[in-house]
Motif scaffolding. Structure first.
Motif: not given
Length: 319
Positions: A15, A18-19, A22-23, A201-202, A204-205, A208, A298
């Protein structure tokens, strides 16, 4: 920004990859032991010199470490969680790339907490098992390395891809078997344990955000809310459409008990099997997440019900 991601094929690493992908500003290179990694390298056995040469060639601005082992004996955990991180730190010190290091730690480093309390980053770590000890040793290596580095202490990650052997993965599998066999009740034990569940997924954020920030030291990543496993089981039953009764068995509070399949009838129930809750954190753990809010900007976005629905979707599709 060129990012080197270590452990891209793991539960959290997938994940994170993926994150980052996406950037559009990120150029991602994955390093790992698998054939699908951009670069094959085993941190547990590879030399710091070899990794340094690669770092000098690729020249990443950020190195993200999601690699590690969650199960195994003390020697294996030390090799994959501590020795591997020592290799990363030494390689970065030798390299001319000057990369920032984002390392994924875990809440098991803290060990058991006082019920009702929120654990902040300045809490004295007292890990309750070899996994937490190996991860804490890695964190201490990162913090003492002199590198531009941040350690994200991840609390209890949940969501799609949750391992079937994890407590919530076992709950979902037990519910699937009960529904498949038409059982009108499900007997579970050890549901008094409370954990701070945060969606992958959080997480992964957060990785990032940490990659782009100047934050250093330790930062907790959780929701700031402990949830009893009993409550998670009830939510899972609702999203699964399980109309039967959930009966809690008497069991030690830090152990999870679910019915296991019988050898003769793998789909049917048998006497309950007992599993220790794997993190060594006792009956309660809840994160103080103010540092993540203040220094990374975050906050968690995905609620537990959505995470459990994704866990159930995968369990329901399992043959």
């Amino acid at each position: 920004m060129r990012v080197l991601l270590i452990g891209a094929n793991g539960y959290l690493g997938r994940y994170v990859a993926d994150r980052l992908l996406a950037d559009p500003a990120v150029q991602l290179t994955a390093l790992g032991r698998g054939d699908d990694a951009d670069v094959r390298f085993d941190l547990a056995t590879g030399s710091p010199g070899a990794l340094t040469r690669f770092l000098d060639a690729v020249h990443p601005g950020v190195v993200v470490n999601c690699a590690g082992a969650t199960r195994g004996g003390a020697r294996e955990l030390t090799r994959h969680n501590t020795v591997a991180v020592a290799t990363i730190c030494e390689s970065l010190r030798r390299s001319s790339c000057g990369a920032r290091l984002v390392h994924l730690g875990c809440a098991s480093e803290y060990g058991p907490s006082q019920p009702g309390s929120s654990t902040a980053e300045d809490a004295v770590p007292r890990p309750g098992g070899p996994y937490g000890v190996s991860k804490l040793a890695a964190t201490e290596l990162v913090l003492g390395s002199g590198l531009d580095a941040v350690v994200l202490r991840i609390f209890s990650p949940v969501g799609p891809g949750t391992p079937a052997g994890s407590p919530l993965g076992r709950l979902a599998e037990a519910m699937r078997r009960a529904m498949q066999s038409g059982d009108s009740e499900l007997k579970l034990g050890g549901l008094g344990v409370q954990r701070d569940f945060v969606d992958v997924r959080d997480v992964a954020r957060a990785v990032h955000a940490a990659s782009l920030s100047a934050a250093q030291g330790v930062v907790n990543i959780g929701t700031g809310r402990a949830v009893r496993l009993r409550e998670a089981a009830s939510v899972l039953a609702r999203v699964a459409g399980f109309g039967g009764a959930l009966h809690e068995l008497d069991s030690p509070p830090a152990r999870l008990v679910i019915p296991g399949p019988s050898p003769e009838h793998p789909g049917a129930g048998s006497p309950p099997a007992t599993y220790p809750y794997p993190d060594g954190c006792g009956t309660w753990q809840q994160a103080d997440v103010r540092t993540a809010r203040d220094r990374l900007g975050w906050r968690p976005r995905i609620g537990l019900e959505e995470s459990l629905a994704d866990i159930w979707m995968e369990a329901a599709c399992r043959i």
